[in-house]
Design an enzyme around this catalytic site. Structure first.
Site, PDB file in Angstrom:
ATOM      1  N   LYS A   1      57.502   0.070 101.994  1.00  0.00           N
ATOM      2  CA  LYS A   1      57.986   1.150 102.872  1.00  0.00           C
ATOM      3  C   LYS A   1      57.881   0.734 104.343  1.00  0.00           C
ATOM      4  CE  LYS A   1      55.124   4.678 104.023  1.00  0.00           C
ATOM      5  NZ  LYS A   1      55.042   4.866 105.481  1.00  0.00           N
ATOM      6  N   ASN A   2      56.693   0.267 104.734  1.00  0.00           N
ATOM      7  CA  ASN A   2      56.490  -0.013 106.158  1.00  0.00           C
ATOM      8  C   ASN A   2      57.310  -1.194 106.650  1.00  0.00           C
ATOM      9  OD1 ASN A   2      54.820   2.149 106.322  1.00  0.00           O
ATOM     10  ND2 ASN A   2      52.905   0.976 106.463  1.00  0.00           N
TER      11      ASN A   2
ATOM     12  N   CYS B   1      49.809  14.087 115.041  1.00  0.00           N
ATOM     13  CA  CYS B   1      49.858  13.538 113.694  1.00  0.00           C
ATOM     14  C   CYS B   1      48.511  13.804 113.064  1.00  0.00           C
ATOM     15  CB  CYS B   1      50.128  12.043 113.756  1.00  0.00           C
ATOM     16  SG  CYS B   1      49.889  11.253 112.180  1.00  0.00           S
TER      17      CYS B   1
ATOM     18  N   ARG C   1      47.457   8.779 117.953  1.00  0.00           N
ATOM     19  CA  ARG C   1      48.508   7.770 117.849  1.00  0.00           C
ATOM     20  C   ARG C   1      49.458   7.752 119.059  1.00  0.00           C
ATOM     21  NH1 ARG C   1      50.573   7.885 111.666  1.00  0.00           N
ATOM     22  NH2 ARG C   1      50.687   5.653 111.834  1.00  0.00           N
TER      23      ARG C   1
ATOM     24  N   ASP D   1      45.234   1.857 105.324  1.00  0.00           N
ATOM     25  CA  ASP D   1      46.066   2.596 104.372  1.00  0.00           C
ATOM     26  C   ASP D   1      45.523   2.531 102.938  1.00  0.00           C
ATOM     27  OD1 ASP D   1      47.732   3.333 106.401  1.00  0.00           O
ATOM     28  OD2 ASP D   1      49.376   1.983 105.883  1.00  0.00           O
TER      29      ASP D   1
ATOM     30  N   ARG E   1      56.710  10.617 100.275  1.00  0.00           N
ATOM     31  CA  ARG E   1      57.083   9.822 101.455  1.00  0.00           C
ATOM     32  C   ARG E   1      56.827   8.345 101.197  1.00  0.00           C
ATOM     33  NH1 ARG E   1      53.940  11.116 106.457  1.00  0.00           N
ATOM     34  NH2 ARG E   1      55.107   9.259 106.992  1.00  0.00           N
TER      35      ARG E   1
END
Ligand code: UD1
Length: 422
Positions: free
Chosen positions: A22-23, A118, A123, A308, A400
């Site tokens: 994804k990233n 967030c 961030r 993560d 997501r």
């Protein structure tokens, strides 16, 4: 809103294919803005964040064609119609800010909404801004939007980031590909997703050296062309599913997995007593009889332990033998999964950036709430090893970043199902 029900206690056995990252994909898609020729991305993950980036790029005039059920994306920026990334889209996903650098480099203008609050921390975007200003951009904050212009184009520069931010590195590297002269980016992020982006930019004609190290050198070129690129495997999805058999017991092979994507994480899992073997197709992960051992973890930039995977590791440590300390150094508010795990009987104390987890024999299923993407999957993992039923609410966070999580786990014998909400 959908929820997921996990009934714990089933050992896992089987194979799980790991999707494209994804990233990486979220940085590769905006790279289309640098060229008027098409960019084709193979092995794209099918996730709602990718849909959000598609909508954002379409709002700028990019044509996006999805084939093979979204696994192959072709993006064409030959007729850009806007340089404004609207708050309505950016607030849904911080990675929207990755259009800033490429838009600025290609058109000389970009107006990008600040992402806003967030859940996992403040961030800010100062590192992105400082880097792009060093390349000659003038950036002003007005009405919640960053207004960036590059009068006379961008120029190469020597930039030292105060922190190796992943997003800022991506923005600056993309912008520098079309700047006049050479850019040296020091204290650059080294994550595999950066390396993947550089490989793609190089295929488009960019001149870049040093990806995967702390210093990236970019020699600006006149224009970039089209390319076809295969998205690297998702190391966070990989790590997440490596923890599944560690919690539930059994043996699972993660197809497409490679140890070098997660060096520090693999070491910690092995120290906890999990067996990891590289096979021809990926990584095989097994937990023999008995509980894993407690290990201490500190999140760091790559190649350190990824933030993560901190929530998923905490889920594992909840039933480890002994006491473990998890230290979060990347985000200031990333223990929101702790109170939910405690509803399942976990013993966790959070003090600032540290969480102390005293392992218990077994967790008990409970209704819990997903608070962010990685937190939500940690609750599913915890549910796999818990006694009884765990109901995870608000799983839109999960969608997501994880495709077909319930199908991938149930194919390995987990008892997990999605309950469709209205
Ligand atoms: C990316 C990943 C995210 C991961 C994170 C850290 C994507 C789409 N997302 O996010 O999943 O958790 O890397 O590995 O790739 N910071 C500043 N100023 C800035 C930029 C960042 O202070 O200008 C701070 C952030 O507040 C945060 C830390 O730096 O505390 C890490 O942020 P960064 O590396 O930029 O993460 P992202 O690119 O947002």
């Amino acid at each position: 809103m959908d929820s997921i029900i996990v009934t714990g206690g089933a050992e896992l056995s089987g194979r799980i294919p790991i999707a494209g990252a994804k990233n990486a994909c979220l940085a590769l898609m905006p790279a289309t803005l640098l060229s008027d020729e098409p960019l084709t991305l193979m092995n794209a993950p099918r996730l709602s964040d990718i849909k959000t980036m598609t909508l954002l790029l379409q709002s700028l005039g990019v044509e996006v064609t999805a084939m093979q059920e979204g696994r192959v994306l072709t993006l064409s920026s030959h007729a850009l119609s806007s340089h404004r990334a609207d708050y309505d889209i950016v607030r849904k996903m911080r990675a929207s800010n990755l259009v800033l650098g490429p838009l600025l480099a290609r058109t000389g203008h970009a107006v990008v909404s600040l992402p806003g609050g967030c859940a996992i921390g403040a961030r800010p975007m100062d590192i992105h801004i400082t880097g792009l200003e060093a390349l000659g951009a003038e950036i002003e904050l007005r009405d919640g939007y960053l207004h960036a212009v590059a009068r006379g184009g961008l120029r190469g520069a020597v930039i030292e980031q105060r922190f190796a931010s992943v997003g800022a590195t991506e923005n600056v590297v993309m912008a520098a590909t079309l700047a006049k002269g050479t850019t040296v980016l020091k204290n650059a992020a080294r994550e595999p997703e950066i390396v993947d982006l550089v490989h793609c930019l190089r295929a488009m004609g960019a001149r870049i050296a040093g990806e995967g190290t702390g210093t990236i050198e970019i020699e600006g070129v006149e224009r970039l062309g089209g390319a076809t690129h295969r998205v690297v495997a998702d190391r966070i999805e990989l790590g997440t599913y490596m923890i599944a058999p560690a919690i539930a017991g059994g043996e699972v092979e993660l197809l497409g997995g490679r140890r070098e994507l997660l060096p520090a994480f693999c070491e910690k899992l092995e120290a906890a007593g999990v067996t990891i073997t590289q096979t021809n197709d990926g990584l095989r992960v097994a937990r023999a009889n008995g509980r894993v051992h407690a290990v201490d973890v500190k999140t760091e930039v790559y190649p350190g332990f990824p933030t993560d995977l901190q929530a998923q590791m905490m889920a594992l440590m909840c039933t480890a033998e002994g006491v473990s300390v998890l230290e979060e150094t990347i985000f200031e508010n990333r223990f929101m999964h702790a109170p939910e795990l405690m509803r399942m009987g976990a013993r966790i104390e959070v003090h600032g950036g540290h969480a102390t987890v005293t392992g218990v024999e077994r967790l008990r299923g409970a209704p819990v709430m997903a608070t962010d993407l990685r937190a939500s999957v940690s609750l599913i993992l915890a549910g796999l090893g818990a006694e009884g039923e765990t109901l995870v609410n608000r799983v839109y966070h999960l969608d997501r970043g994880y495709e077909r999580v319930e199908e991938k786990l149930s194919a390995c014998g987990a008892r997990i199902e999605r309950v469709r909400g209205e």
